[in-house]
Scaffold this active site. Sequence first.
Site, PDB file in Angstrom:
ATOM      1  N   LYS A 135       0.857  -1.095   0.129  1.00 22.76           N
ATOM      2  CA  LYS A 135      -0.010  -0.123   0.033  1.00 22.76           C
ATOM      3  C   LYS A 135       0.985   1.137   0.034  1.00 22.76           C
ATOM      4  CE  LYS A 135      -4.289   1.076   0.268  1.00 22.76           C
ATOM      5  NZ  LYS A 135      -5.617   0.044  -0.282  1.00 22.76           N
ATOM      6  N   ASP A 160      -6.892   4.284  -4.944  1.00 26.43           N
ATOM      7  CA  ASP A 160      -7.477   4.057  -3.741  1.00 26.43           C
ATOM      8  C   ASP A 160      -8.444   5.407  -3.272  1.00 26.43           C
ATOM      9  OD1 ASP A 160      -7.387   1.591  -1.377  1.00 26.43           O
ATOM     10  OD2 ASP A 160      -6.966   3.869  -0.409  1.00 26.43           O
TER      11      ASP A 160
END
Length: 429
Positions: free
Chosen positions: A104, A144
């Site tokens: 991430k 995201d």
Amino acid sequence: MKTTLFDDAMRRLNTAMKYTDLDDEVALRVGTPKSCLEVSVPVRRDDGSLDFFRGYRVRHDDTRGPTKGGLRYHPSVSLDEVKSLAFWMTFKCAVVGIPYGGAKGGISVDAKSLSPMELERLSRGFIRLVADFIGPDVDIPAPDMYTNERIMGWMMDEYSTIRRQHVPAVITGKPVSMGGSVGRSDATGRGAYYCIRELAKKHDLDPASTTVAIQGFGNAGQHVARLLHKDGYRIVAISDSQGAIYRPEGFDIPSLIRTKEETRHVQAVYCDGALCTSIDADTLTNEELLELDVDILVPAALENQITEENAERIKAKYIVEVANGPITSAADEILNANEIEVVPDILANAGGVTVSYFEWLQNRSGEYWELQTVHKKLQTIMSREFKRIYDLHLEIKTDMRTAAYVHAIKRIGETMEAKGTCSYFSKSK
Ligand code: GLU
């Protein structure tokens, strides 16, 4: 002591380990991120001044393949948050059985405060700093919160410029014109929708008499609302960061999506052709929305929304976690005691990364798929893994979250053991 998001993630892993006969070393290995990169991105503002933004990329675990996960732009982005999100990605990819580990990244920035050109400079600048950390066989970013296909397009272009070759598979969620996959933009919402359809089969839910409240009306929230509405579900409450609207008769979702796009706000309206008129609805806070007496609650905003503070007041029968980490581990216990069934994030929102995998496959083969193919393959994976986790939770008598973690850690552990952990030297096996 205040527990961090990452402590919370670890607690779930340790609970799951109790239901497997995997070596304890598996948990130790998955319990720490493989590598964390922190960068400071210089951005020349439109007025000529210079600002710096802190960015992160964490590769959590690459046992099952190159690491994969989104990049978020949000003022609250921190190393702890990115580490937890990378951990969840590892488990999410294992849950749906796609050959990736988890990663991430993010930048601590209020994207809305930047002009489009500043945003482009920030995105390209970030890629220049992380270019040696990512790659199509190493680590593959994706969109995201507050990042989108346009940003992914800039990033792929910047990476290709650095490598002096066209590298579409370095990033997913790109515009279709730059090698993106059809069906990627609604994939997270659609994956959750396929889970809800399976849930409805298990509990004989009739759409017309099933009420739904959705917290968050960003990409995933809008698509899950649209698909459920099309099937006849009654979406009685919707919110965005400004607050919620509630109407027991339900909302016309296409009208809400249209006005959200035009005005950036969730508004109680009904549109007939070009004409949108206000309709009666109550206004609520985001906290009140969570406590509504509905059948299905869909948290599709930020993490830590249902905590030990409000869990006791949750009245929904089912919760489908479209956001990452909206429920804390302390809240899990209260929801379980109250027999509220939770379809966990690592399953419910895995549709996005699954179609990212399809995009990566298409980029590497050079052969592009039809929309129906994407939908069909996504549905096959989501329904199959939902049923496996559902059956497992009945078999081992746990909540679905624990079953999802057990399912994932078994896949990860199996690969670790196949690679050889050398633990037999210490145990003279
Ligand atoms: N950001 C999405 C997630 O949290 C998608 C990640 C991806 O497509 O790699 O699952």
